[in-house]
Design a protein around this motif. Sequence first.
Motif, PDB file in Angstrom:
ATOM      1  N   LEU A 157       0.839  -1.201   0.000  1.00  0.00           N
ATOM      2  CA  LEU A 157       0.000   0.000   0.000  1.00  0.00           C
ATOM      3  C   LEU A 157       0.872   1.248   0.000  1.00  0.00           C
ATOM      4  CD1 LEU A 157      -2.911   1.033   0.064  1.00  0.00           C
ATOM      5  CD2 LEU A 157      -2.763   1.080   2.567  1.00  0.00           C
ATOM      6  N   HIS A 158       2.009   1.196   0.679  1.00  0.00           N
ATOM      7  CA  HIS A 158       2.945   2.322   0.631  1.00  0.00           C
ATOM      8  C   HIS A 158       3.380   2.599  -0.814  1.00  0.00           C
ATOM      9  CE1 HIS A 158       3.448   1.703   5.024  1.00  0.00           C
ATOM     10  NE2 HIS A 158       3.878   2.966   5.031  1.00  0.00           N
ATOM     11  N   GLU A 159       3.642   1.567  -1.571  1.00  0.00           N
ATOM     12  CA  GLU A 159       4.154   1.745  -2.933  1.00  0.00           C
ATOM     13  C   GLU A 159       3.120   2.399  -3.846  1.00  0.00           C
ATOM     14  OE1 GLU A 159       7.209   1.339  -3.622  1.00  0.00           O
ATOM     15  OE2 GLU A 159       7.727   0.372  -1.729  1.00  0.00           O
ATOM     16  N   THR A 160       1.824   2.241  -3.537  1.00  0.00           N
ATOM     17  CA  THR A 160       0.808   2.903  -4.365  1.00  0.00           C
ATOM     18  C   THR A 160       0.863   4.415  -4.228  1.00  0.00           C
ATOM     19  OG1 THR A 160      -0.885   2.772  -2.616  1.00  0.00           O
ATOM     20  CG2 THR A 160      -0.737   0.923  -4.170  1.00  0.00           C
ATOM     21  N   GLY A 161       1.513   4.905  -3.190  1.00  0.00           N
ATOM     22  CA  GLY A 161       1.631   6.343  -2.989  1.00  0.00           C
ATOM     23  C   GLY A 161       2.735   6.992  -3.782  1.00  0.00           C
ATOM     24  N   THR A 162       3.463   6.227  -4.598  1.00  0.00           N
ATOM     25  CA  THR A 162       4.578   6.780  -5.359  1.00  0.00           C
ATOM     26  C   THR A 162       4.190   7.243  -6.752  1.00  0.00           C
ATOM     27  OG1 THR A 162       5.188   4.563  -6.150  1.00  0.00           O
ATOM     28  CG2 THR A 162       6.242   5.346  -4.112  1.00  0.00           C
ATOM     29  N   ASN A 163       2.948   6.987  -7.188  1.00  0.00           N
ATOM     30  CA  ASN A 163       2.525   7.455  -8.512  1.00  0.00           C
ATOM     31  C   ASN A 163       1.011   7.589  -8.545  1.00  0.00           C
ATOM     32  OD1 ASN A 163       1.324   4.865  -9.905  1.00  0.00           O
ATOM     33  ND2 ASN A 163       3.251   4.215  -8.948  1.00  0.00           N
ATOM     34  N   LYS A 181      -3.416  12.164  -6.428  1.00  0.00           N
ATOM     35  CA  LYS A 181      -4.522  11.196  -6.501  1.00  0.00           C
ATOM     36  C   LYS A 181      -4.461  10.139  -5.401  1.00  0.00           C
ATOM     37  CE  LYS A 181      -5.446  11.791 -11.431  1.00  0.00           C
ATOM     38  NZ  LYS A 181      -5.488  11.123 -12.759  1.00  0.00           N
ATOM     39  N   PRO A 182      -3.319   9.469  -5.199  1.00  0.00           N
ATOM     40  CA  PRO A 182      -3.295   8.495  -4.090  1.00  0.00           C
ATOM     41  C   PRO A 182      -3.465   9.144  -2.732  1.00  0.00           C
ATOM     42  CG  PRO A 182      -1.122   8.722  -5.078  1.00  0.00           C
ATOM     43  CD  PRO A 182      -2.067   9.422  -5.979  1.00  0.00           C
ATOM     44  N   TYR A 183      -2.947  10.381  -2.579  1.00  0.00           N
ATOM     45  CA  TYR A 183      -3.134  11.064  -1.295  1.00  0.00           C
ATOM     46  C   TYR A 183      -4.612  11.305  -1.030  1.00  0.00           C
ATOM     47  CZ  TYR A 183      -3.725  14.825   1.999  1.00  0.00           C
ATOM     48  OH  TYR A 183      -4.175  15.569   3.041  1.00  0.00           O
ATOM     49  N   MET A 184      -5.326  11.826  -2.035  1.00  0.00           N
ATOM     50  CA  MET A 184      -6.754  12.115  -1.845  1.00  0.00           C
ATOM     51  C   MET A 184      -7.538  10.835  -1.517  1.00  0.00           C
ATOM     52  SD  MET A 184      -7.126  15.334  -2.112  1.00  0.00           S
ATOM     53  CE  MET A 184      -6.391  16.817  -2.789  1.00  0.00           C
ATOM     54  N   PHE A 185      -7.229   9.768  -2.239  1.00  0.00           N
ATOM     55  CA  PHE A 185      -7.937   8.512  -1.989  1.00  0.00           C
ATOM     56  C   PHE A 185      -7.649   7.986  -0.585  1.00  0.00           C
ATOM     57  CE2 PHE A 185      -7.448   3.865  -1.907  1.00  0.00           C
ATOM     58  CZ  PHE A 185      -8.782   3.498  -2.031  1.00  0.00           C
ATOM     59  N   LEU A 186      -6.373   7.939  -0.225  1.00  0.00           N
ATOM     60  CA  LEU A 186      -6.007   7.391   1.084  1.00  0.00           C
ATOM     61  C   LEU A 186      -6.518   8.271   2.220  1.00  0.00           C
ATOM     62  CD1 LEU A 186      -2.368   6.210   0.289  1.00  0.00           C
ATOM     63  CD2 LEU A 186      -4.370   4.766   0.698  1.00  0.00           C
ATOM     64  N   HIS A 187      -6.567   9.570   1.991  1.00  0.00           N
ATOM     65  CA  HIS A 187      -7.071  10.463   3.037  1.00  0.00           C
ATOM     66  C   HIS A 187      -8.552  10.208   3.281  1.00  0.00           C
ATOM     67  CE1 HIS A 187      -8.490  14.270   4.852  1.00  0.00           C
ATOM     68  NE2 HIS A 187      -7.309  14.254   5.442  1.00  0.00           N
ATOM     69  N   ASP A 188      -9.307  10.023   2.197  1.00  0.00           N
ATOM     70  CA  ASP A 188     -10.732   9.698   2.364  1.00  0.00           C
ATOM     71  C   ASP A 188     -10.909   8.387   3.120  1.00  0.00           C
ATOM     72  OD1 ASP A 188     -11.388  11.986   1.019  1.00  0.00           O
ATOM     73  OD2 ASP A 188     -11.694  10.998  -0.921  1.00  0.00           O
ATOM     74  N   GLU A 189     -10.074   7.410   2.797  1.00  0.00           N
ATOM     75  CA  GLU A 189     -10.164   6.116   3.478  1.00  0.00           C
ATOM     76  C   GLU A 189      -9.782   6.244   4.950  1.00  0.00           C
ATOM     77  OE1 GLU A 189     -11.357   3.261   2.210  1.00  0.00           O
ATOM     78  OE2 GLU A 189     -11.871   4.482   0.461  1.00  0.00           O
ATOM     79  N   PHE A 190      -8.795   7.109   5.221  1.00  0.00           N
ATOM     80  CA  PHE A 190      -8.392   7.357   6.602  1.00  0.00           C
ATOM     81  C   PHE A 190      -9.550   7.935   7.396  1.00  0.00           C
ATOM     82  CE2 PHE A 190      -3.844   6.630   6.361  1.00  0.00           C
ATOM     83  CZ  PHE A 190      -3.497   6.455   7.684  1.00  0.00           C
ATOM     84  N   CYS A 191     -10.205   8.944   6.809  1.00  0.00           N
ATOM     85  CA  CYS A 191     -11.301   9.606   7.515  1.00  0.00           C
ATOM     86  C   CYS A 191     -12.454   8.637   7.776  1.00  0.00           C
ATOM     87  CB  CYS A 191     -11.795  10.803   6.708  1.00  0.00           C
ATOM     88  SG  CYS A 191     -10.575  12.129   6.564  1.00  0.00           S
ATOM     89  N   LYS A 192     -12.675   7.699   6.853  1.00  0.00           N
ATOM     90  CA  LYS A 192     -13.732   6.700   7.060  1.00  0.00           C
ATOM     91  C   LYS A 192     -13.330   5.695   8.134  1.00  0.00           C
ATOM     92  CE  LYS A 192     -15.222   6.864   2.223  1.00  0.00           C
ATOM     93  NZ  LYS A 192     -15.278   6.086   0.954  1.00  0.00           N
ATOM     94  N   GLY A 193     -12.077   5.247   8.080  1.00  0.00           N
ATOM     95  CA  GLY A 193     -11.633   4.181   8.979  1.00  0.00           C
ATOM     96  C   GLY A 193     -11.393   4.645  10.395  1.00  0.00           C
ATOM     97  N   ILE A 194     -10.873   5.888  10.546  1.00  0.00           N
ATOM     98  CA  ILE A 194     -10.548   6.371  11.884  1.00  0.00           C
ATOM     99  C   ILE A 194     -11.802   6.726  12.660  1.00  0.00           C
ATOM    100  CG2 ILE A 194      -9.323   8.181  13.149  1.00  0.00           C
ATOM    101  CD1 ILE A 194      -7.565   6.085  11.808  1.00  0.00           C
ATOM    102  N   ASP A 195     -12.851   7.199  11.963  1.00  0.00           N
ATOM    103  CA  ASP A 195     -14.157   7.490  12.567  1.00  0.00           C
ATOM    104  C   ASP A 195     -14.034   8.501  13.706  1.00  0.00           C
ATOM    105  OD1 ASP A 195     -16.855   7.382  12.883  1.00  0.00           O
ATOM    106  OD2 ASP A 195     -16.810   5.597  14.181  1.00  0.00           O
ATOM    107  N   GLY A 196     -13.416   9.653  13.388  1.00  0.00           N
ATOM    108  CA  GLY A 196     -13.354  10.753  14.351  1.00  0.00           C
ATOM    109  C   GLY A 196     -12.254  10.647  15.376  1.00  0.00           C
ATOM    110  N   GLN A 197     -11.430   9.638  15.328  1.00  0.00           N
ATOM    111  CA  GLN A 197     -10.346   9.497  16.302  1.00  0.00           C
ATOM    112  C   GLN A 197      -9.224  10.477  15.974  1.00  0.00           C
ATOM    113  OE1 GLN A 197      -9.031   5.459  16.658  1.00  0.00           O
ATOM    114  NE2 GLN A 197     -11.111   4.635  16.720  1.00  0.00           N
ATOM    115  N   ASP A 198      -8.329  10.663  16.937  1.00  0.00           N
ATOM    116  CA  ASP A 198      -7.216  11.596  16.789  1.00  0.00           C
ATOM    117  C   ASP A 198      -6.197  11.047  15.783  1.00  0.00           C
ATOM    118  OD1 ASP A 198      -5.474  13.660  17.058  1.00  0.00           O
ATOM    119  OD2 ASP A 198      -4.718  13.057  19.019  1.00  0.00           O
ATOM    120  N   LEU A 199      -5.882  11.873  14.760  1.00  0.00           N
ATOM    121  CA  LEU A 199      -4.916  11.455  13.742  1.00  0.00           C
ATOM    122  C   LEU A 199      -3.506  11.954  14.031  1.00  0.00           C
ATOM    123  CD1 LEU A 199      -6.988  12.199  10.511  1.00  0.00           C
ATOM    124  CD2 LEU A 199      -6.563   9.973  11.528  1.00  0.00           C
ATOM    125  N   THR A 200      -3.304  12.558  15.191  1.00  0.00           N
ATOM    126  CA  THR A 200      -2.051  13.244  15.472  1.00  0.00           C
ATOM    127  C   THR A 200      -0.833  12.360  15.231  1.00  0.00           C
ATOM    128  OG1 THR A 200      -3.131  14.633  17.118  1.00  0.00           O
ATOM    129  CG2 THR A 200      -0.735  14.506  17.210  1.00  0.00           C
TER     130      THR A 200
END
Length: 631
Positions: free
Chosen positions: A88-94, A133-152
């Motif tokens: 999944l890290h490697e998908t963030g390179t392009n 593009k990968p940042y936007m996608f992963l950020h949306d997934e983060f916001c869904k998965g974390i469900d309001g928890q602290d991202l610090t």
Amino acid sequence: MDATKEHNLKTNKTLYEAMMDQNDDEVIRICRGIAKGALHTLTIHGDTVLHVAIYQKQTKLALRLLDMVPPSDNYKLTWTNHGGNTVLHETGTNNKTVPVAEEILRRAPMLLDMTNREGETALFYAARHGKTKPYMFLHDEFCKGIDGQDLTDLLRRDDRFTMLHLAVLSRNYRVAYDIAVNHNDLIPEKDAEGMTALQLLSIIQPEIKPKSSFKRFMFKLVQSDPNPPRYIIHDIKRLKKEKYASEWALKLAVLLIEKDNSWKMTESWTENRGSRFRDYKAEQKTITTLEGSHDLNADTPLLLATRFDSTDIVKEILRMYPQAVEHVDKEGHSVLHLAILHRRIEIIDIVENMKFPLERLRGKLDKNYNTLLHMVGYKEDHLKEDIRHPAKELKDDQLLYKRVEKLTTTLDKSTRNAEQKTPLQVFYEANEQLRTEAKDWMVENATNCSIVAVLIATVAFTSAYQVPGGPDDFGHPKLKDKSMFVLFTLADAISLSTALTSVIVFLNIATSPFHFKDFESHLFEKQLLGLILLITSVAMMMVAFAATLVLTISNKGKWSDLTLYVVSFFPVLVFMYSYLSYYMDMIVNSFRELKKMIGQTVIWFRKIWEYKPQSTHPIDGLGYSRSRSPV
């Protein structure tokens, strides 16, 4: 065991070559014959076949490899390489592997908050590589998965670098803006070196508004696009990408300046200044340069932007917070001190137009008691690489000294710094070697140009007695009735006179005493005059040469004559381009000063035209009419 290792090496070699050749079918065939399949370790750094396929932007191959992984083995997608990066890290390179990231998260959602050896999640990794593009996608997934928890913790790396810091350093201002909007608590955060995101942006010099007028014009013609179509010309693609970056850089700068309160922190004008009557001989200090031990993270974004010539950042900071103009660094340097030291002329213009702040800054001293005039004598070493020859450098410094002298107070001209030196002493001592270099350069240049001018004069003088077509029986030129002959005669005469005049000018330069005031007043102008005369002489000689060719071998064809003209004048164009480029700044400055004089003259005449005399009678001043009798 050896046979097994040898077999693995051959397999890896064949598999690696197939991936380099983008032979997807061959890769799939080989992987089906391996026990681990798509998760077979391929490189010496522990990358699997899937890692490499994703990194090489082979989206179709990566999806086919994922299909080879049975659902029962989805947990194996958490395998990492030696750097701790998952697939999944490697998908963030392009930007082309977002579909692969979707499929990976569907199979192994636990990868979302896994970190590598540097403490980076896949989202952090995408921001560091500046991939939108990968940042936007992963950020949306983060916001869904974390469900309001602290991202610090997930937005910071182990070495204190935040996701915003690295997005700024990767020059992806679109991603950095999104991070700053969604996680504004990262804006005041400092990295391992104590720098905020705004300080980093000030250092990397984003091109918010192009300095070139041609580039600004081209920006108006093209639409910004981070991913322009392939069929567009390469230069147009580059312009579209640069315009896109500049637009988002401006948005990011405005946001960071608005939210970052670090501009409020500054050094005191008087802290550790000591007494003006102390013994300065015991303390011999000089300006601390960037190449020295200066602590950049102690500077405010305004001062950093001044040091690194981020003029647009300076404009935005002063537009939002004009009071920030009074910042000083640990050496006591104000924004004007630094602008003069680093020769940031545009920033000097900005501060000069701020009349009230200029009054507060003009008489300030740094902690070594250097006035603004003292700073003209100092210069950063890296600036010398931008100067084409020493005479121009000295001339520019003298013009800057005269300009700063008008800005400062009368007392500043005689103020002594910590080394007991006046501004003029500092300037002369700092530029003594430069004056010697400028003298040698100008003498050598004048000598070489004189030789060229004498050769041209010799040719022109000889041509006057060997006219094209030769003389008739009475000694008169045979072609004297031709219009081109008149052109030849005039051009030859002008070439001879201008060549001899330039020789006189260059001899005058070569015999000059080369005082500092000579460079300031007339030496540079004389050299420009000599070069203009020499260029004119060369141009007229080419005109005479072209006229001779037309007179002797022209077949009265327009295209042939045009070819002759082009061939004849080509050396003139090369000569003009080679020399006049040195003097373009002086020519531009001359026109600029002329424009200012015209503007001031127009304002003066307008004031005279609109002037309405007012009565000074005391009763009129109270609002009463003269005709009214007092009670």
